[in-house]
Structure formats: structure tokens, C-alpha cells
Design an enzyme around this catalytic site. Sequence first.
Site, mmCIF file in Angstrom:
data_model
loop_
_atom_site.group_PDB
_atom_site.id
_atom_site.type_symbol
_atom_site.label_atom_id
_atom_site.label_comp_id
_atom_site.label_asym_id
_atom_site.label_seq_id
_atom_site.Cartn_x
_atom_site.Cartn_y
_atom_site.Cartn_z
ATOM 1 N N ASN A 71 0.823 -1.210 0.000
ATOM 2 C CA ASN A 71 0.000 0.000 0.000
ATOM 3 C C ASN A 71 0.859 1.263 0.000
ATOM 4 O O ASN A 71 0.647 2.171 0.806
ATOM 5 C CB ASN A 71 -0.923 -0.022 1.216
ATOM 6 N N ALA A 162 -11.003 -0.171 -2.633
ATOM 7 C CA ALA A 162 -11.172 -1.391 -3.426
ATOM 8 C C ALA A 162 -10.101 -2.423 -3.089
ATOM 9 O O ALA A 162 -10.377 -3.625 -2.988
ATOM 10 C CB ALA A 162 -11.137 -1.063 -4.916
ATOM 11 N N ASP A 164 -8.445 -2.800 -0.258
ATOM 12 C CA ASP A 164 -8.701 -3.373 1.059
ATOM 13 C C ASP A 164 -9.874 -4.347 1.010
ATOM 14 O O ASP A 164 -9.863 -5.378 1.694
ATOM 15 C CB ASP A 164 -8.989 -2.264 2.073
#
Length: 230
Positions: A71, A162, A164
Site C-alpha cells: 500500500n 477497493a 482493502d
Amino acid sequence: PDGERFFTYYRTGDAAATMEPADLSADYVARARLAHTSGISQAISASSRAAVRRLAELCGELGVKLSYDPNFRPKLWSVSQARCELEWILPRVSIALPSMNTDEALLWSTKAPEKVIERCLEAGCEVVAVKLGSDGCLVASAVEQWRVQAVRRFPVRDTTGAGDAFDGALLSALLCGASLRDAARLGNLVAAMKCSGRGALGNLPSADEVTRAWPEAYDEPLPKGLIGQS
């Protein structure tokens, strides 16, 4: 028009940024079948970054699987800092959940999902799922690899969260004993349903909604055991 968005961060000194290793309970972690963390928690402060390292160490000591989504957000920390933490944590990760967006390509120094999978597997990850946005995902283990197309039967209004949503659905399915391909298909479906509404959380579908949507998305009944107690 395509549901993309931009973020402004106010993270310095917030509650999550005060997290530190002492906040982790070994007894609590020991009761888990899986622990999940992300590069966001690594990026927001030095103490939070140390807490992520402690979590990874505890998972290794206690035999708990660790899942990890890099991320990467360049607004939160530098590529060099993120790479340092990535190199440290990857050998301790059971399930890697990277993305092949523009930002994360900087972290991996490649835009090829196959290269990212190869690197994760070489580091010791058991499962790798590379999110490819509108192109679906590429998932792999040491013995199999699947390219799973995105679900396109829902309007795209907001892509926030989206990734996650995909992570949570795929991990839940794997904990239920699903095959890697079916877990990836569930991840794609849940992410697509989330994107059909506004916000990161407000449009997350329920298990019943996903069960009803599966036949519409894949023209087949929902596989038994794919959604259940995990």
C-alpha cells in the site's frame, strides 16, 4: 468519471501514529489464525513502524500467518524508506497483497506483476496476489498461478478502498479453505461491488449480497464453503 480520486493526508500526531510495540499483546496475537498489516501503518510514524516489526516477529514466534499489503503512498514516506521495510518484512510474510498501480511500481522498480510475484515467492511468501485494478488480479503460489479477470457488471463510482475490500475477501476465503483461484474471484467481486458506491466503507457488501451477486458475475452457483465462518 472512472471513479479515481486523490487524497490529502493529515496523519502526523494522529491516534494511529502513536501506536508502538508495547501496545501489542502476545496473548491476543496467539489466538489469531492470521494477522494483517500494511505499508500505511509502517509509514505514519517511527513507533508505528516498530509496532509492525514487532507484530511480524510475534507471528513468527507464535506460528501465526502474516498477510501484508505494501500500500505504498509516496506522500507518506520515501521510496527508500519503504523499500527498507519491504525487504525486512517480506521474508516474514505468508500472504503478500501488492498492487501494480503507478505509485507501487516505484516501490518494486517494475510494472510487471510476474516479476513482483517472483520476488515475493523467492523471499518465502506462500501466496501472492497482485491487484491490477480494472485488469483484475494475478495470484500465485509455488505450485500454481492464475490470472483472474475483473468483474465488470457493476458501475464504478468510487474506487476508494477497493484494494482493502479485495484483501479482506481473499483472506477470508482462504481461511475458509477456498482454492486460490476462487479466493481471487471472490476478492474481485467484493472489490467491484464496493466500487459501485461512494466511500471506503459505506458500500462494502454483506455476505448475503455477495452470495446473490456471484451467479450474476460468474454465471455459475457460488462454490460451497467460499463464504462462511473464518
